[in-house]
Motif scaffolding. Structure first.
Motif, PDB file in Angstrom:
ATOM      1  N   ALA A 144       0.843  -1.196   0.000  1.00  0.00           N
ATOM      2  CA  ALA A 144       0.000   0.000   0.000  1.00  0.00           C
ATOM      3  C   ALA A 144       0.878   1.245   0.000  1.00  0.00           C
ATOM      4  O   ALA A 144       1.948   1.265   0.612  1.00  0.00           O
ATOM      5  N   TYR A 145       0.425   2.281  -0.687  1.00  0.00           N
ATOM      6  CA  TYR A 145       1.212   3.511  -0.775  1.00  0.00           C
ATOM      7  C   TYR A 145       1.277   4.196   0.581  1.00  0.00           C
ATOM      8  O   TYR A 145       0.258   4.383   1.251  1.00  0.00           O
ATOM      9  N   ALA A 146       2.486   4.587   0.991  1.00  0.00           N
ATOM     10  CA  ALA A 146       2.678   5.339   2.229  1.00  0.00           C
ATOM     11  C   ALA A 146       3.090   6.757   1.867  1.00  0.00           C
ATOM     12  O   ALA A 146       4.126   6.946   1.227  1.00  0.00           O
ATOM     13  N   PRO A 147       2.310   7.770   2.252  1.00  0.00           N
ATOM     14  CA  PRO A 147       2.715   9.152   1.987  1.00  0.00           C
ATOM     15  C   PRO A 147       4.081   9.436   2.619  1.00  0.00           C
ATOM     16  O   PRO A 147       4.471   8.770   3.593  1.00  0.00           O
ATOM     17  N   PRO A 148       4.823  10.390   2.094  1.00  0.00           N
ATOM     18  CA  PRO A 148       6.189  10.623   2.575  1.00  0.00           C
ATOM     19  C   PRO A 148       6.310  10.778   4.086  1.00  0.00           C
ATOM     20  O   PRO A 148       7.232  10.250   4.700  1.00  0.00           O
ATOM     21  N   HIS A 149       5.374  11.502   4.697  1.00  0.00           N
ATOM     22  CA  HIS A 149       5.499  11.751   6.133  1.00  0.00           C
ATOM     23  C   HIS A 149       5.075  10.536   6.971  1.00  0.00           C
ATOM     24  O   HIS A 149       5.230  10.547   8.189  1.00  0.00           O
ATOM     25  N   LEU A 150       4.565   9.470   6.319  1.00  0.00           N
ATOM     26  CA  LEU A 150       4.178   8.266   7.057  1.00  0.00           C
ATOM     27  C   LEU A 150       5.067   7.071   6.729  1.00  0.00           C
ATOM     28  O   LEU A 150       4.799   5.955   7.172  1.00  0.00           O
ATOM     29  N   ALA A 181      16.950  20.096   2.450  1.00  0.00           N
ATOM     30  CA  ALA A 181      16.163  20.331   3.660  1.00  0.00           C
ATOM     31  C   ALA A 181      14.986  19.369   3.683  1.00  0.00           C
ATOM     32  O   ALA A 181      14.379  19.100   2.648  1.00  0.00           O
ATOM     33  N   GLN A 182      14.678  18.841   4.859  1.00  0.00           N
ATOM     34  CA  GLN A 182      13.534  17.927   4.993  1.00  0.00           C
ATOM     35  C   GLN A 182      12.448  18.579   5.824  1.00  0.00           C
ATOM     36  O   GLN A 182      12.711  19.137   6.888  1.00  0.00           O
ATOM     37  N   THR A 183      11.208  18.506   5.328  1.00  0.00           N
ATOM     38  CA  THR A 183      10.061  18.982   6.091  1.00  0.00           C
ATOM     39  C   THR A 183       9.113  17.820   6.358  1.00  0.00           C
ATOM     40  O   THR A 183       9.195  16.767   5.734  1.00  0.00           O
ATOM     41  N   HIS A 184       8.189  18.039   7.256  1.00  0.00           N
ATOM     42  CA  HIS A 184       7.188  17.017   7.553  1.00  0.00           C
ATOM     43  C   HIS A 184       6.218  16.834   6.399  1.00  0.00           C
ATOM     44  O   HIS A 184       5.704  15.752   6.155  1.00  0.00           O
ATOM     45  N   GLY A 185       5.916  17.916   5.683  1.00  0.00           N
ATOM     46  CA  GLY A 185       4.928  17.835   4.613  1.00  0.00           C
ATOM     47  C   GLY A 185       3.631  18.481   5.042  1.00  0.00           C
ATOM     48  O   GLY A 185       3.565  19.096   6.098  1.00  0.00           O
ATOM     49  N   PRO A 186       2.571  18.377   4.279  1.00  0.00           N
ATOM     50  CA  PRO A 186       2.552  17.698   2.985  1.00  0.00           C
ATOM     51  C   PRO A 186       3.376  18.430   1.931  1.00  0.00           C
ATOM     52  O   PRO A 186       3.946  19.471   2.206  1.00  0.00           O
ATOM     53  N   ARG A 187       3.416  17.877   0.726  1.00  0.00           N
ATOM     54  CA  ARG A 187       4.202  18.436  -0.353  1.00  0.00           C
ATOM     55  C   ARG A 187       3.700  19.835  -0.708  1.00  0.00           C
ATOM     56  O   ARG A 187       2.564  20.179  -0.419  1.00  0.00           O
ATOM     57  N   PHE A 188       4.508  20.641  -1.359  1.00  0.00           N
ATOM     58  CA  PHE A 188       4.219  22.023  -1.727  1.00  0.00           C
ATOM     59  C   PHE A 188       4.119  22.875  -0.462  1.00  0.00           C
ATOM     60  O   PHE A 188       3.057  23.132   0.069  1.00  0.00           O
ATOM     61  N   GLU A 189       5.275  23.270   0.000  1.00  0.00           N
ATOM     62  CA  GLU A 189       5.413  23.969   1.261  1.00  0.00           C
ATOM     63  C   GLU A 189       4.774  25.362   1.192  1.00  0.00           C
ATOM     64  O   GLU A 189       4.611  25.942   0.127  1.00  0.00           O
ATOM     65  N   THR A 190       4.456  25.908   2.365  1.00  0.00           N
ATOM     66  CA  THR A 190       3.879  27.246   2.409  1.00  0.00           C
ATOM     67  C   THR A 190       4.952  28.271   2.058  1.00  0.00           C
ATOM     68  O   THR A 190       6.150  28.031   2.266  1.00  0.00           O
ATOM     69  N   GLY A 230      12.690  18.316   0.468  1.00  0.00           N
ATOM     70  CA  GLY A 230      12.014  17.040   0.280  1.00  0.00           C
ATOM     71  C   GLY A 230      11.495  16.536   1.608  1.00  0.00           C
ATOM     72  O   GLY A 230      11.472  17.261   2.600  1.00  0.00           O
ATOM     73  N   MET A 231      11.115  15.249   1.642  1.00  0.00           N
ATOM     74  CA  MET A 231      10.466  14.746   2.844  1.00  0.00           C
ATOM     75  C   MET A 231      11.016  13.419   3.341  1.00  0.00           C
ATOM     76  O   MET A 231      10.447  12.837   4.262  1.00  0.00           O
ATOM     77  N   THR A 232      12.124  12.932   2.758  1.00  0.00           N
ATOM     78  CA  THR A 232      12.553  11.585   3.142  1.00  0.00           C
ATOM     79  C   THR A 232      14.039  11.426   3.401  1.00  0.00           C
ATOM     80  O   THR A 232      14.439  10.681   4.283  1.00  0.00           O
TER      81      THR A 232
END
Length: 726
Positions: free
Chosen positions: A70-76, A169-178, A193-195
């Protein structure tokens, strides 16, 4: 220790073999498992993680890592479980493949491939041993070098590769940062990115060598108003991922081949053909690269991001899949011409003050006309006229110094031209500002606001030492340094400027604004202004000491041969400057003092003048003149890593010049170009990969003039008549 194998393992024997021998892991996107690179790898489940492994290789699909696929979103993504599985499989080296967003879109457009050497994350990272464990995780330098070598060894990949130091740099997400998050991250990082930061920390903790390989598939939000550079939707993001898939596949194949000491061809034979936007086949290609290659029957490939993918002889050309193929068998391809010194905002003053001395030209014609008419509308229409002329004569980039630079910037962007837009500083009132301090304040504000397009960069341009005080000259240089901008000024343009400064002639308007008695260049050096970020226009009256100073500092000179001759300013000793090691480039100056913005003509004139000043026909060759008009100009403007030569990885600013009957017979295409070709022979022009001239005509969509020229001519005649009555 409990068994590492999940009961759902597909084949215990195969997994056992993988446990004992696997050495290299690839951690990547879901599409990699369908690649021919990994065809036939046995599937197994280790610690709840699905892996594909054989004796030498392990593949983990990062986002489908769980056993149920199953697909896992980057932050999961369960990074700890993935690395537990890799440790059990005896992995000693791992390469993470991840998609990222550019925090610096003008430097790293969509489609860029990079191998970061550092990272940070503004939040807690997962730990393998315990939540309290603290490590200083580092990317493995040796593995990174191997990955870079693998990518640089392939022409297609090298075209997309960003080889400088880069920070992830890594962020929690979701994608497309503020936008706020982007601004904060962009202070310290190049991509987001996120990973991969999580992977780097865990790899370091486990003692596994780790390097990451990133593909830019979006531009982080809030950084650019240019719609074609911004991917603001998930649909566009997915489209970019699909477009880049063949490139990623190729990159992974080359890295695996390098690490396993295999021939890349054996791994890449089933990889999808790399698609390009445009393939140009020409009779000759003059690369103007470090080797000054001249390729007969050459091919130049441009990708859909405006980047040169490769330059090849037709017999050695890879099998590109191109959307657009341009056949130019009677043309020579050259880099886009770089006009390193001009005032395009003055183009409507062409012919307004012919056959006058410089002082009379300025005092009786130019300055009065500017006082009456110089305004944003005048500069806008002048720049439209200039950009059309420059594109049709093969100029793709120009450096501007004039009033109301915002108008110039708007036109350049609309015309699709690359421009280095100067922020003028003068110490007397002008139509734009009350004096030097206001000029500096306006320059600071504009530079802080950033350019409106990746095609635009900024320069700080104090007019000259005789029109700008020492204090503001130093402040201008510091402003340029603080913002990594080019610094350019007029210098040693006339003998009076040099003589009056050396003799303390306070009656001369061209004496530098300094109590110090010296040559103007020496005085700027005394002030700490002169260094490798400086471009000095003209340097007509230049002695050996000046040349040595310029070479020692690494400063550049913009030679404007035609303008200097028309105003009888003298002859720049170009050969002596080149011999001293100075980077000499070419400029037209304004159409008001040159009557043209034709860099093809400027190459020939500069070359012939240099030969005669030196008294040596070999002093400056056609090849040197072409280099001055392209590669040297790009270097002087701080764009040498972007344009100036036809090389994989540079932006596709390309010009095709037809070597017609007036150039025949052709023994040396470069000599024919410089000595025989005229601007009417310019056939095609691309700027940033976009065709701006086709078959000698401007492509649709650029700015139009309409009846503006005649209206401005009437107003200028009225100003001249008014002055004659005074």
């Amino acid at each position: 220790m409990a068994s590492a194998l999940d009961p759902a393992a597909a084949d215990a024997d195969r997994v056992k073999r993988a446990r004992g021998n696997a050495r290299l892991a690839v951690i990547g996107g879901s599409a990699l498992s369908t690649s021919a690179l990994f065809a036939g790898l046995p599937r197994a489940v280790v610690h709840g993680i699905t892996v594909y492994a054989n004796d030498a290789l392990v593949l983990v699909k990062r986002h489908h890592a769980a056993a149920d696929e199953a697909y896992a979103p980057p932050h999961l993504v369960d990074h700890v479980a993935i690395w537990r599985a890799l440790k059990v499989l005896n992995v000693t080296r791992a390469v993470g493949v991840c998609s990222v967003g550019a925090l610096r879109p003008s430097l790293l457009p969509v489609g860029t491939l990079l191998v970061p050497d550092d990272w940070f994350a503004p939040h807690a990272q997962p730990a393998y041993a315990s939540p309290d464990a603290h490590y200083k995780p580092e990317l493995d330098a040796e593995l990174r070098r191997v990955v870079l070598d693998a990518l640089q060894g392939d022409d297609v990949l090298r075209a997309r590769l960003f080889t400088q130091s880069a920070v992830y740099a890594q962020t929690h997400g979701p994608r497309f940062e503020t936008p706020a998050e982007v601004r904060a991250l962009a202070r310290d990082a190049d991509v987001v990115g996120m990973t991969a930061a999580s992977e780097a920390g865990l790899a370091c903790e486990l003692g596994i060598a780790y390097a990451m390989m990133c593909m830019v598939d979006n531009v982080a939000n809030g950084l650019t108003a240019s719609a074609e550079r911004t991917l603001a939707s998930m649909e566009a993001f997915k489209a970019a991922q699909l477009a880049n898939l063949a490139l990623v596949e190729r990159a992974v194949g080359c890295v695996i081949a390098q690490l396993q000491q295999q021939r890349p061809a054996s791994l890449l034979k089933h990889v999808s053909a790399f698609a390009v936007q445009t393939l140009v086949r020409a009779g000759h290609v003059a690369t103007v690269d470090g080797a000054d290659r001249l390729i007969r029957h050459g091919v130049l490939a441009i990708d859909d991001g405006g980047c040169i993918v490769g330059v090849h002889a037709q017999d050695d050309c890879p099998p590109y899949a191109a959307r657009d193929v341009v056949e130019l068998p009677d043309c020579v391809l050259i880099p886009g011409l770089v006009n390193a010194h001009t005032h395009v905002g003055m183009t409507l003053l062409r012919g307004y003050g012919d056959d006058l001395r410089l002082s009379d030209w300025l005092v009786t014609r130019i300055w009065p006309a500017e006082a009456k008419l110089a305004a944003p509308g005048f500069v806008f229409d002048s720049t439209v006229l200039a950009c059309r002329e420059m594109l049709l004569s093969g100029t793709t980039c120009f450096a501007e110094m004039y009033f109301f630079p915002e108008a110039t910037e708007r036109v350049a962007v609309a015309a699709g031209m690359r421009a280095v837009v100067g922020r003028v500083v003068v110490d007397f009132p002008t139509p734009m500002a009350a004096g030097g301090e206001e000029c500096l304040a306006m320059a600071r504000e504009a530079i802080a606001a950033k350019p409106s397009s990746p095609l635009i960069t900024y320069a700080v341009t104090p007019h000259a030492p005789y029109s700008v005080s020492e204090e503001r000259m130093v402040a201008s240089r510091q402003l340029a340094r603080d913002n990594a901008c080019v610094f350019t000024t007029h210098l040693h343009e006339t003998s009076e400027e040099v003589v009056s400064s050396c003799c303390a002639d306070h009656g001369s308007p061209f004496r530098h604004k300094s109590a110090h008695v010296s040559r103007p260049l020496a005085n700027l050096d005394r002030l700490g202004v002169v260094d490798d970020g400086c471009l000095f226009a003209h340097m007509v009256h230049c002695n050996d000491a000046d040349a040595a100073l310029l070479a020692r500092a690494g400063a550049s000179v913009a030679h404007c041969a035609t303008s200097n001759m028309k105003l009888a300013s003298g002859f720049c000793p170009v050969a002596a400057l080149v011999r001293a090691g100075v980077n000499v480039c070419l400029g037209t100056d304004s159409a008001a003092s040159n009557n043209a913005l034709d860099m093809l003509a400027e190459m020939k004139t500069a070359c012939l003048v240099a030969k005669n000043v030196a008294g040596d026909a070999t002093a400056v060759t056609a090849a040197m003149a072409l280099r001055m008009a392209t590669r040297n100009g790009a270097a002087a403007l701080g764009l040498g890593h972007v344009i100036g030569s036809l090389e994989a990885g540079k932006r596709a600013d390309v010009v095709a010049v037809q070597l017609g009957e007036d150039c025949q017979p052709v023994f040396d295409p470069v000599a024919a170009l410089v000595y025989s070709a005229s601007r009417g022979r310019v056939s095609h022009v691309w700027v940033d990969g976009v065709e701006r001239v086709h078959a000698g005509r401007l492509a649709p969509g650029g700015p139009e003039l309409g009846s503006a020229i005649e209206e401005w001519r009437r107003r200028l005649v009225a100003v001249k008549e008014e002055l004659q009555q005074v």
